[in-house]
Design a protein around this motif. Structure first.
Motif, PDB file in Angstrom:
ATOM      1  N   GLY A 121       0.813  -1.210   0.000  1.00 24.74           N
ATOM      2  CA  GLY A 121       0.000   0.000   0.000  1.00 24.74           C
ATOM      3  C   GLY A 121       0.845   1.259   0.000  1.00 24.74           C
ATOM      4  O   GLY A 121       0.580   2.204  -0.760  1.00 24.74           O
ATOM      5  N   PHE A 122       1.890   1.307   0.850  1.00 25.04           N
ATOM      6  CA  PHE A 122       2.767   2.486   0.891  1.00 25.04           C
ATOM      7  C   PHE A 122       3.467   2.689  -0.445  1.00 25.04           C
ATOM      8  O   PHE A 122       3.560   3.814  -0.948  1.00 25.04           O
ATOM      9  N   THR A 123       3.957   1.597  -1.026  1.00 21.16           N
ATOM     10  CA  THR A 123       4.663   1.699  -2.309  1.00 21.16           C
ATOM     11  C   THR A 123       3.743   2.227  -3.397  1.00 21.16           C
ATOM     12  O   THR A 123       4.129   3.096  -4.190  1.00 21.16           O
ATOM     13  N   TRP A 124       2.520   1.734  -3.440  1.00 15.75           N
ATOM     14  CA  TRP A 124       1.592   2.161  -4.490  1.00 15.75           C
ATOM     15  C   TRP A 124       1.118   3.594  -4.275  1.00 15.75           C
ATOM     16  O   TRP A 124       0.882   4.319  -5.246  1.00 15.75           O
ATOM     17  N   LEU A 125       0.991   4.019  -3.035  1.00 15.05           N
ATOM     18  CA  LEU A 125       0.656   5.421  -2.784  1.00 15.05           C
ATOM     19  C   LEU A 125       1.756   6.338  -3.313  1.00 15.05           C
ATOM     20  O   LEU A 125       1.478   7.373  -3.934  1.00 15.05           O
ATOM     21  N   LEU A 144      -7.772   2.941  -4.042  1.00 13.90           N
ATOM     22  CA  LEU A 144      -7.685   1.490  -4.267  1.00 13.90           C
ATOM     23  C   LEU A 144      -6.671   0.807  -3.351  1.00 13.90           C
ATOM     24  O   LEU A 144      -7.015  -0.141  -2.637  1.00 13.90           O
ATOM     25  N   PRO A 145      -5.400   1.239  -3.298  1.00 14.55           N
ATOM     26  CA  PRO A 145      -4.470   0.586  -2.374  1.00 14.55           C
ATOM     27  C   PRO A 145      -4.818   0.827  -0.908  1.00 14.55           C
ATOM     28  O   PRO A 145      -4.561  -0.048  -0.066  1.00 14.55           O
ATOM     29  N   LEU A 146      -5.400   1.974  -0.592  1.00 15.31           N
ATOM     30  CA  LEU A 146      -5.803   2.227   0.800  1.00 15.31           C
ATOM     31  C   LEU A 146      -6.894   1.242   1.232  1.00 15.31           C
ATOM     32  O   LEU A 146      -6.828   0.666   2.327  1.00 15.31           O
ATOM     33  N   LEU A 147      -7.891   1.059   0.371  1.00 18.51           N
ATOM     34  CA  LEU A 147      -8.945   0.094   0.675  1.00 18.51           C
ATOM     35  C   LEU A 147      -8.390  -1.326   0.735  1.00 18.51           C
ATOM     36  O   LEU A 147      -8.824  -2.143   1.557  1.00 18.51           O
ATOM     37  N   PHE A 148      -7.431  -1.634  -0.132  1.00 20.00           N
ATOM     38  CA  PHE A 148      -6.823  -2.967  -0.108  1.00 20.00           C
ATOM     39  C   PHE A 148      -6.176  -3.250   1.241  1.00 20.00           C
ATOM     40  O   PHE A 148      -6.334  -4.344   1.800  1.00 20.00           O
ATOM     41  N   SER A 190      -5.545  -2.306  -7.836  1.00 17.54           N
ATOM     42  CA  SER A 190      -4.406  -1.465  -7.460  1.00 17.54           C
ATOM     43  C   SER A 190      -3.257  -1.628  -8.441  1.00 17.54           C
ATOM     44  O   SER A 190      -2.570  -0.654  -8.791  1.00 17.54           O
ATOM     45  N   LEU A 191      -3.025  -2.866  -8.888  1.00 23.50           N
ATOM     46  CA  LEU A 191      -1.983  -3.093  -9.890  1.00 23.50           C
ATOM     47  C   LEU A 191      -2.293  -2.327 -11.172  1.00 23.50           C
ATOM     48  O   LEU A 191      -1.404  -1.705 -11.778  1.00 23.50           O
ATOM     49  N   ILE A 192      -3.557  -2.366 -11.587  1.00 23.18           N
ATOM     50  CA  ILE A 192      -3.959  -1.635 -12.800  1.00 23.18           C
ATOM     51  C   ILE A 192      -3.799  -0.128 -12.595  1.00 23.18           C
ATOM     52  O   ILE A 192      -3.329   0.594 -13.482  1.00 23.18           O
ATOM     53  N   ALA A 193      -4.174   0.347 -11.413  1.00 21.89           N
ATOM     54  CA  ALA A 193      -4.041   1.779 -11.118  1.00 21.89           C
ATOM     55  C   ALA A 193      -2.580   2.213 -11.135  1.00 21.89           C
ATOM     56  O   ALA A 193      -2.241   3.294 -11.628  1.00 21.89           O
TER      57      ALA A 193
END
Length: 214
Positions: A121-125, A144-148, A190-193
């Protein structure tokens, strides 16, 4: 005859008795940060986060949870069931897992199962934040990553409670199953985002270069 400090104060005021010092400006050559350096630092952190996320995903889903099937008579762990599960499966798993198997699954959830969604989540943010300039779009992708992270951690706790419960509750099984499915859906989204954010970042970086050439 030299005057005493008291005499100088009486004649010229208090400032005359205090020597005035003019300090040179402090120069710190290490503070000349540029947007390019900040971008490079963020890219290094993102790369490290992606590597750590890949390793933890492999460790949790492809190694540890797969090994736990040896303690459940071949039944897959709930976290691995992308399509969810029902009460019948949950009851079979509870009967197959002994105290040691339940303890190991709980330990996985509290260690690598917690680190994986947090680091991912941190990496994707950071990945989205450094590539998407529009505020509204950035927040939409961040959701998306936050909800994940929230769903995945909530799912870990719910699965452990379901397995450890004295009496199996259908509502608890449905909640654990729903959180598992939602976690996988949000992970893929999240991967798509993240991929979309990288594409947007490349397009925005090409525009200034094209303008300079023109």
């Amino acid at each position: 005859m030299a005057k005493t400090p008291a005499q100088r104060i009486k004649k010229h005021g208090a400032r005359a008795a205090v020597p005035q010092h003019h300090l040179p400006p402090v120069i710190n050559p290490g503070t000349d940060r540029t947007p390019a350096k900040a971008q490079n630092n963020a890219s290094l952190i993102v790369i490290a986060g992606v590597v750590a996320s890949l390793f933890l995903f492999w460790y949790v889903h492809l190694l540890t949870l797969n090994q736990l099937t040896q303690l459940s008579g071949g039944l897959a762990m709930p976290d691995s069931l992308v399509g969810g599960f029902d009460t019948g499966y949950a009851e079979q798993l509870r009967r197959a897992l002994d105290a040691d198997g339940r303890g190991q699954l709980n330990y996985v959830h509290k260690t690598a199962g917690t680190l994986f969604p947090l680091i991912f989540g941190f990496t994707w943010l950071l990945l989205i934040g450094t590539n998407v300039a529009r505020k509204a779009l950035r927040w939409a992708l961040w959701a998306l990553p936050l909800l994940f992270v929230v769903v995945r951690l909530w799912g870990n706790v719910t699965i452990d409670s379901m397995i450890a419960a004295v009496n199996l509750d259908a509502g608890q099984v449905a909640l654990a199953s729903g959180l598992t499915v939602a976690g996988w859906v949000l992970f893929v989204a999240s991967l798509i985002a993240g991929g979309a954010a990288v594409l947007l970042g490349r397009r925005s970086s090409k525009k200034p270069a094209a303008q300079q050439e023109a």
